[in-house]
Design a protein around this motif. Structure first.
Motif, PDB file in Angstrom:
ATOM      1  N   ILE A  25       7.965  30.511  -5.015  1.00 48.59           N
ATOM      2  CA  ILE A  25       7.337  29.665  -6.032  1.00 48.59           C
ATOM      3  C   ILE A  25       7.798  28.467  -6.099  1.00 48.59           C
ATOM      4  CG2 ILE A  25       7.193  29.251  -8.605  1.00 48.59           C
ATOM      5  CD1 ILE A  25       7.516  32.219  -9.251  1.00 48.59           C
ATOM      6  N   LEU A  26       6.951  27.523  -5.669  1.00 55.36           N
ATOM      7  CA  LEU A  26       7.236  26.045  -5.505  1.00 55.36           C
ATOM      8  C   LEU A  26       7.137  25.285  -6.914  1.00 55.36           C
ATOM      9  CD1 LEU A  26       8.102  23.543  -3.731  1.00 55.36           C
ATOM     10  CD2 LEU A  26       5.761  22.874  -3.910  1.00 55.36           C
ATOM     11  N   VAL A  27       8.162  24.573  -7.554  1.00 53.78           N
ATOM     12  CA  VAL A  27       8.082  24.195  -8.792  1.00 53.78           C
ATOM     13  C   VAL A  27       8.187  22.598  -8.859  1.00 53.78           C
ATOM     14  CG1 VAL A  27       9.338  23.755 -11.425  1.00 53.78           C
ATOM     15  CG2 VAL A  27       9.257  26.242  -9.865  1.00 53.78           C
ATOM     16  N   ASP A  28       7.452  22.084  -9.284  1.00 51.41           N
ATOM     17  CA  ASP A  28       7.251  20.624  -9.127  1.00 51.41           C
ATOM     18  C   ASP A  28       7.693  19.821 -10.611  1.00 51.41           C
ATOM     19  OD1 ASP A  28       6.448  17.937  -8.888  1.00 51.41           O
ATOM     20  OD2 ASP A  28       4.270  18.230  -9.289  1.00 51.41           O
ATOM     21  N   PHE A  29       8.638  19.182 -10.577  1.00 48.56           N
ATOM     22  CA  PHE A  29       9.217  18.372 -11.758  1.00 48.56           C
ATOM     23  C   PHE A  29       8.582  17.043 -11.709  1.00 48.56           C
ATOM     24  CE2 PHE A  29      12.274  21.765 -11.246  1.00 48.56           C
ATOM     25  CZ  PHE A  29      12.495  22.109 -12.427  1.00 48.56           C
ATOM     26  N   TRP A  30       7.806  16.663 -12.660  1.00 44.94           N
ATOM     27  CA  TRP A  30       7.134  15.291 -12.706  1.00 44.94           C
ATOM     28  C   TRP A  30       6.682  14.980 -14.202  1.00 44.94           C
ATOM     29  CZ3 TRP A  30       2.181  14.885 -15.105  1.00 44.94           C
ATOM     30  CH2 TRP A  30       1.657  15.966 -16.026  1.00 44.94           C
ATOM     31  N   ALA A  31       6.163  13.805 -14.216  1.00 43.50           N
ATOM     32  CA  ALA A  31       5.994  13.078 -15.509  1.00 43.50           C
ATOM     33  C   ALA A  31       4.451  12.368 -15.274  1.00 43.50           C
ATOM     34  CB  ALA A  31       6.995  12.273 -15.760  1.00 43.50           C
ATOM     35  N   ASN A  32       3.870  12.283 -16.472  1.00 40.34           N
ATOM     36  CA  ASN A  32       2.587  11.655 -16.453  1.00 40.34           C
ATOM     37  C   ASN A  32       2.550  10.112 -16.108  1.00 40.34           C
ATOM     38  OD1 ASN A  32       0.026  12.483 -17.020  1.00 40.34           O
ATOM     39  ND2 ASN A  32       0.061  11.941 -19.306  1.00 40.34           N
ATOM     40  N   TRP A  33       3.774   9.500 -16.297  1.00 47.94           N
ATOM     41  CA  TRP A  33       3.756   7.952 -16.019  1.00 47.94           C
ATOM     42  C   TRP A  33       4.207   7.868 -14.319  1.00 47.94           C
ATOM     43  CZ3 TRP A  33       8.651   7.545 -14.165  1.00 47.94           C
ATOM     44  CH2 TRP A  33       9.849   8.530 -14.879  1.00 47.94           C
ATOM     45  N   CYS A  34       4.583   9.006 -13.740  1.00 47.64           N
ATOM     46  CA  CYS A  34       5.282   8.786 -12.311  1.00 47.64           C
ATOM     47  C   CYS A  34       3.970   8.847 -11.043  1.00 47.64           C
ATOM     48  CB  CYS A  34       6.096  10.050 -12.170  1.00 47.64           C
ATOM     49  SG  CYS A  34       6.402  10.292 -10.421  1.00 47.64           S
ATOM     50  N   SER A  35       3.913   7.618 -10.634  1.00 41.66           N
ATOM     51  CA  SER A  35       2.707   7.408  -9.747  1.00 41.66           C
ATOM     52  C   SER A  35       3.001   8.396  -8.419  1.00 41.66           C
ATOM     53  CB  SER A  35       2.850   5.956  -9.032  1.00 41.66           C
ATOM     54  OG  SER A  35       2.468   5.010 -10.174  1.00 41.66           O
ATOM     55  N   PRO A  36       4.303   8.461  -7.857  1.00 49.36           N
ATOM     56  CA  PRO A  36       4.222   9.417  -6.745  1.00 49.36           C
ATOM     57  C   PRO A  36       4.005  11.143  -7.134  1.00 49.36           C
ATOM     58  CG  PRO A  36       6.481   7.943  -6.678  1.00 49.36           C
ATOM     59  CD  PRO A  36       5.439   7.764  -7.857  1.00 49.36           C
ATOM     60  N   CYS A  37       4.244  11.190  -8.389  1.00 45.86           N
ATOM     61  CA  CYS A  37       4.032  12.512  -8.894  1.00 45.86           C
ATOM     62  C   CYS A  37       2.445  12.839  -8.913  1.00 45.86           C
ATOM     63  CB  CYS A  37       4.504  12.795 -10.398  1.00 45.86           C
ATOM     64  SG  CYS A  37       6.033  12.673 -10.725  1.00 45.86           S
ATOM     65  N   LYS A  38       1.741  11.712  -9.182  1.00 47.25           N
ATOM     66  CA  LYS A  38       0.177  11.935  -9.488  1.00 47.25           C
ATOM     67  C   LYS A  38      -0.280  11.763  -7.710  1.00 47.25           C
ATOM     68  CE  LYS A  38      -0.244   9.350 -13.823  1.00 47.25           C
ATOM     69  NZ  LYS A  38      -0.735   8.153 -14.278  1.00 47.25           N
ATOM     70  N   ILE A  39       0.250  11.237  -6.961  1.00 47.39           N
ATOM     71  CA  ILE A  39      -0.007  11.353  -5.436  1.00 47.39           C
ATOM     72  C   ILE A  39       0.094  12.548  -4.900  1.00 47.39           C
ATOM     73  CG2 ILE A  39       0.438  10.274  -3.284  1.00 47.39           C
ATOM     74  CD1 ILE A  39       0.977   7.649  -4.633  1.00 47.39           C
ATOM     75  N   LEU A  40       1.179  13.232  -5.620  1.00 46.08           N
ATOM     76  CA  LEU A  40       1.430  14.619  -5.026  1.00 46.08           C
ATOM     77  C   LEU A  40       0.554  15.653  -5.472  1.00 46.08           C
ATOM     78  CD1 LEU A  40       3.597  16.250  -3.233  1.00 46.08           C
ATOM     79  CD2 LEU A  40       4.866  16.307  -5.488  1.00 46.08           C
ATOM     80  N   MET A  41       0.188  15.591  -6.897  1.00 48.97           N
ATOM     81  CA  MET A  41      -0.735  16.498  -7.267  1.00 48.97           C
ATOM     82  C   MET A  41      -1.796  17.008  -6.634  1.00 48.97           C
ATOM     83  SD  MET A  41      -0.664  18.749  -9.867  1.00 48.97           S
ATOM     84  CE  MET A  41       0.763  18.100 -10.548  1.00 48.97           C
ATOM     85  N   PRO A  42      -2.819  16.379  -6.041  1.00 45.74           N
ATOM     86  CA  PRO A  42      -3.974  16.934  -5.314  1.00 45.74           C
ATOM     87  C   PRO A  42      -3.629  17.566  -4.014  1.00 45.74           C
ATOM     88  CG  PRO A  42      -4.126  14.574  -5.429  1.00 45.74           C
ATOM     89  CD  PRO A  42      -2.925  14.761  -6.109  1.00 45.74           C
ATOM     90  N   ILE A  43      -2.428  17.143  -3.511  1.00 52.01           N
ATOM     91  CA  ILE A  43      -1.934  17.754  -2.321  1.00 52.01           C
ATOM     92  C   ILE A  43      -1.273  19.149  -2.651  1.00 52.01           C
ATOM     93  CG2 ILE A  43       0.269  18.111  -0.787  1.00 52.01           C
ATOM     94  CD1 ILE A  43       0.022  14.831  -0.916  1.00 52.01           C
ATOM     95  N   LEU A  44      -0.459  19.503  -3.901  1.00 50.23           N
ATOM     96  CA  LEU A  44      -0.331  20.912  -4.635  1.00 50.23           C
ATOM     97  C   LEU A  44      -1.333  21.599  -4.873  1.00 50.23           C
ATOM     98  CD1 LEU A  44       2.813  19.630  -6.617  1.00 50.23           C
ATOM     99  CD2 LEU A  44       2.739  20.755  -4.411  1.00 50.23           C
ATOM    100  N   GLU A  45      -2.398  21.092  -5.398  1.00 50.41           N
ATOM    101  CA  GLU A  45      -3.639  21.825  -5.965  1.00 50.41           C
ATOM    102  C   GLU A  45      -4.406  22.322  -4.243  1.00 50.41           C
ATOM    103  OE1 GLU A  45      -5.745  18.895  -8.089  1.00 50.41           O
ATOM    104  OE2 GLU A  45      -4.695  19.243  -9.858  1.00 50.41           O
TER     105      GLU A  45
END
Length: 109
Positions: A25-45
């Motif tokens: 299980i890969l766990v992504d710790f993120w926040a709504n305001w985090c730009s790199p987190c938003k960039i990572l989300m489609p990759i994880l999907e």
């Protein structure tokens, strides 16, 4: 069933959905305001679909889940932690490419 979707993790379900599971299980710790987190989300999907029966991917919103974020000493986001059978195998902090994630997954599959 959420086999090809990102699992929403929180302080109350983390133990059951991550620590007690006998899988990767890969766990992504993120926040709504985090730009790199938003960039990572489609990759994880994409990877959650590509590795559908091999690895699960979940995310923890650090703004809403103080307990679990503190437990794993999350200081920077995104932070990715790979668990196998409830044990931390690797931690990656910051941006990471799809190919780097695939290499990480392939090391443990």
């Amino acid at each position: 069933m959420t086999t090809n979707k990102i699992i929403e993790l929180n302080d109350s379900n983390f133990k059951k959905k991550v620590l007690e599971k006998k899988c990767l299980i890969l766990v992504d710790f993120w926040a709504n305001w985090c730009s790199p987190c938003k960039i990572l989300m489609p990759i994880l999907e994409d990877l959650s679909k590509e590795y559908i029966n091999k690895i699960k991917i979940g995310k923890v919103d650090v703004e809403k889940n103080n307990y679990i974020s503190k437990k794993y000493f999350i200081k920077s986001i995104p932070t990715l932690i790979l668990f196998k059978n409830g044990i931390i195998k690797e931690t990656k902090i910051g941006s990471i490419s799809k190919s780097q994630l695939k290499n990480l997954f392939n090391n443990y599959i």
